[in-house]
Design a protein around this motif. Structure first.
Motif, PDB file in Angstrom:
ATOM      1  N   SER A 250      45.942  27.997  96.252  1.00  0.00           N
ATOM      2  CA  SER A 250      45.515  28.653  97.488  1.00  0.00           C
ATOM      3  C   SER A 250      46.616  29.541  98.067  1.00  0.00           C
ATOM      4  O   SER A 250      46.359  30.312  98.991  1.00  0.00           O
ATOM      5  N   LEU A 251      47.836  29.437  97.540  1.00  0.00           N
ATOM      6  CA  LEU A 251      48.953  30.260  98.016  1.00  0.00           C
ATOM      7  C   LEU A 251      49.083  31.512  97.153  1.00  0.00           C
ATOM      8  O   LEU A 251      48.794  31.474  95.951  1.00  0.00           O
ATOM      9  N   HIS A 252      49.551  32.602  97.740  1.00  0.00           N
ATOM     10  CA  HIS A 252      49.668  33.874  97.033  1.00  0.00           C
ATOM     11  C   HIS A 252      51.029  34.498  97.288  1.00  0.00           C
ATOM     12  O   HIS A 252      51.613  34.307  98.359  1.00  0.00           O
ATOM     13  N   GLY A 253      51.506  35.259  96.311  1.00  0.00           N
ATOM     14  CA  GLY A 253      52.752  36.003  96.473  1.00  0.00           C
ATOM     15  C   GLY A 253      53.918  35.106  96.824  1.00  0.00           C
ATOM     16  O   GLY A 253      54.194  34.130  96.129  1.00  0.00           O
ATOM     17  N   SER A 254      54.587  35.413  97.924  1.00  0.00           N
ATOM     18  CA  SER A 254      55.769  34.655  98.310  1.00  0.00           C
ATOM     19  C   SER A 254      55.474  33.571  99.342  1.00  0.00           C
ATOM     20  O   SER A 254      56.388  33.047  99.968  1.00  0.00           O
ATOM     21  N   GLU A 255      54.204  33.212  99.507  1.00  0.00           N
ATOM     22  CA  GLU A 255      53.858  32.129 100.439  1.00  0.00           C
ATOM     23  C   GLU A 255      54.369  30.797  99.903  1.00  0.00           C
ATOM     24  O   GLU A 255      54.268  30.520  98.704  1.00  0.00           O
ATOM     25  N   THR A 256      54.913  29.986 100.782  1.00  0.00           N
ATOM     26  CA  THR A 256      55.364  28.643 100.416  1.00  0.00           C
ATOM     27  C   THR A 256      55.015  27.678 101.532  1.00  0.00           C
ATOM     28  O   THR A 256      54.856  28.056 102.682  1.00  0.00           O
ATOM     29  N   VAL A 257      54.909  26.427 101.174  1.00  0.00           N
ATOM     30  CA  VAL A 257      54.759  25.342 102.148  1.00  0.00           C
ATOM     31  C   VAL A 257      55.811  24.309 101.779  1.00  0.00           C
ATOM     32  O   VAL A 257      55.751  23.747 100.698  1.00  0.00           O
ATOM     33  N   PRO A 258      56.819  24.111 102.641  1.00  0.00           N
ATOM     34  CA  PRO A 258      57.017  24.705 103.952  1.00  0.00           C
ATOM     35  C   PRO A 258      57.325  26.202 103.852  1.00  0.00           C
ATOM     36  O   PRO A 258      57.784  26.678 102.810  1.00  0.00           O
ATOM     37  N   PRO A 259      57.072  26.942 104.939  1.00  0.00           N
ATOM     38  CA  PRO A 259      57.299  28.386 104.908  1.00  0.00           C
ATOM     39  C   PRO A 259      58.784  28.732 104.814  1.00  0.00           C
ATOM     40  O   PRO A 259      59.646  27.922 105.165  1.00  0.00           O
ATOM     41  N   GLY A 260      59.059  29.936 104.303  1.00  0.00           N
ATOM     42  CA  GLY A 260      60.438  30.442 104.268  1.00  0.00           C
ATOM     43  C   GLY A 260      61.246  30.079 103.043  1.00  0.00           C
ATOM     44  O   GLY A 260      62.459  30.273 103.036  1.00  0.00           O
ATOM     45  N   CYS A 261      60.610  29.563 101.997  1.00  0.00           N
ATOM     46  CA  CYS A 261      61.352  29.148 100.800  1.00  0.00           C
ATOM     47  C   CYS A 261      61.343  30.206  99.698  1.00  0.00           C
ATOM     48  O   CYS A 261      61.916  29.986  98.636  1.00  0.00           O
ATOM     49  N   ALA A 262      60.693  31.330  99.932  1.00  0.00           N
ATOM     50  CA  ALA A 262      60.732  32.433  98.955  1.00  0.00           C
ATOM     51  C   ALA A 262      62.035  33.190  99.152  1.00  0.00           C
ATOM     52  O   ALA A 262      62.488  33.385 100.278  1.00  0.00           O
ATOM     53  N   TYR A 263      62.655  33.600  98.049  1.00  0.00           N
ATOM     54  CA  TYR A 263      63.901  34.363  98.112  1.00  0.00           C
ATOM     55  C   TYR A 263      63.623  35.796  97.695  1.00  0.00           C
ATOM     56  O   TYR A 263      63.007  36.037  96.670  1.00  0.00           O
TER      57      TYR A 263
ATOM     58  N   PRO B  47      62.001  17.994 100.130  1.00  0.00           N
ATOM     59  CA  PRO B  47      61.856  17.240  98.876  1.00  0.00           C
ATOM     60  C   PRO B  47      60.907  17.912  97.897  1.00  0.00           C
ATOM     61  O   PRO B  47      61.050  17.770  96.689  1.00  0.00           O
ATOM     62  N   SER B  48      59.923  18.682  98.409  1.00  0.00           N
ATOM     63  CA  SER B  48      59.017  19.424  97.534  1.00  0.00           C
ATOM     64  C   SER B  48      58.591  20.707  98.237  1.00  0.00           C
ATOM     65  O   SER B  48      58.602  20.793  99.468  1.00  0.00           O
ATOM     66  N   ILE B  49      58.243  21.698  97.406  1.00  0.00           N
ATOM     67  CA  ILE B  49      57.791  22.991  97.911  1.00  0.00           C
ATOM     68  C   ILE B  49      56.520  23.355  97.168  1.00  0.00           C
ATOM     69  O   ILE B  49      56.484  23.340  95.934  1.00  0.00           O
ATOM     70  N   ARG B  50      55.464  23.651  97.906  1.00  0.00           N
ATOM     71  CA  ARG B  50      54.218  24.125  97.297  1.00  0.00           C
ATOM     72  C   ARG B  50      54.306  25.629  97.137  1.00  0.00           C
ATOM     73  O   ARG B  50      54.695  26.341  98.070  1.00  0.00           O
ATOM     74  N   ILE B  51      53.953  26.123  95.945  1.00  0.00           N
ATOM     75  CA  ILE B  51      54.033  27.549  95.640  1.00  0.00           C
ATOM     76  C   ILE B  51      52.775  27.985  94.899  1.00  0.00           C
ATOM     77  O   ILE B  51      52.058  27.146  94.349  1.00  0.00           O
ATOM     78  N   GLY B  52      52.531  29.284  94.855  1.00  0.00           N
ATOM     79  CA  GLY B  52      51.347  29.808  94.193  1.00  0.00           C
ATOM     80  C   GLY B  52      51.622  30.397  92.828  1.00  0.00           C
ATOM     81  O   GLY B  52      50.915  31.280  92.385  1.00  0.00           O
ATOM     82  N   ALA B  53      52.656  29.920  92.147  1.00  0.00           N
ATOM     83  CA  ALA B  53      53.008  30.426  90.820  1.00  0.00           C
ATOM     84  C   ALA B  53      53.380  29.262  89.917  1.00  0.00           C
ATOM     85  O   ALA B  53      53.909  28.252  90.385  1.00  0.00           O
ATOM     86  N   LYS B  54      53.091  29.404  88.632  1.00  0.00           N
ATOM     87  CA  LYS B  54      53.478  28.363  87.671  1.00  0.00           C
ATOM     88  C   LYS B  54      54.756  28.733  86.932  1.00  0.00           C
ATOM     89  O   LYS B  54      55.342  27.896  86.262  1.00  0.00           O
ATOM     90  N   GLU B  55      55.177  29.992  87.027  1.00  0.00           N
ATOM     91  CA  GLU B  55      56.447  30.446  86.467  1.00  0.00           C
ATOM     92  C   GLU B  55      57.289  30.941  87.628  1.00  0.00           C
ATOM     93  O   GLU B  55      56.819  31.711  88.465  1.00  0.00           O
ATOM     94  N   LEU B  56      58.546  30.503  87.705  1.00  0.00           N
ATOM     95  CA  LEU B  56      59.388  30.812  88.849  1.00  0.00           C
ATOM     96  C   LEU B  56      60.852  30.783  88.482  1.00  0.00           C
ATOM     97  O   LEU B  56      61.224  30.269  87.424  1.00  0.00           O
ATOM     98  N   MET B  57      61.651  31.321  89.378  1.00  0.00           N
ATOM     99  CA  MET B  57      63.097  31.192  89.300  1.00  0.00           C
ATOM    100  C   MET B  57      63.526  30.355  90.498  1.00  0.00           C
ATOM    101  O   MET B  57      63.147  30.653  91.633  1.00  0.00           O
TER     102      MET B  57
END
Length: 82
Positions: A63-76, A16-26
Motif C-alpha cells: 500500500s506504500l509507494h515511492g519513498s513513503e515509509t512507516v514510520p515516516p521519514g525513513c527514506a534517504y 525496530p522495523s520499517i514498512r516500505i513499498g519496495a522489495k529491493e532497497l539500499m
C-alpha cells in the motif's frame, strides 16, 4: 550516472522495523556521516528482510509507494550536487 530505481532507506530514529513499498532497497543505516556501508537488500519471494549491519527489519507493504515509509521519514534522498 543517474541514481534511480532502487530506493535508499535510513533509520536515524532507531525503529525496530520499517514498512516500505519496495522489495529491493539500499540500507544506509543512519544519515551520513553516521551511515554504515550502503548495502543492497533483495526480499525476493519474502515480505521482509533484516539488514546485516544495523539489524533494521524492513517489511514490504504494497500500500506504500515511492519513498513513503512507516514510520515516516525513513527514506534517504541523496543530496544534489551544487
Amino acid at each position: 550516472m543517474a541514481d534511480v530505481g532502487v530506493p535508499h532507506f535510513q533509520n536515524d530514529i532507531g525503529a525496530p522495523s520499517i514498512r516500505i513499498g519496495a522489495k529491493e532497497l539500499m540500507c544506509i543505516g543512519a544519515n551520513p556521516p553516521f551511515d554504515h556501508p550502503h548495502v543492497f537488500l533483495d526480499m525476493g519471494d519474502d515480505n521482509e528482510i533484516i539488514c546485516g549491519y544495523c539489524s533494521t527489519l524492513f517489511k514490504y507493504d504494497p500500500s506504500l509507494h515511492g519513498s513513503e515509509t512507516v514510520p515516516p521519514g525513513c527514506a534517504y534522498e541523496t543530496p544534489k550536487a551544487a
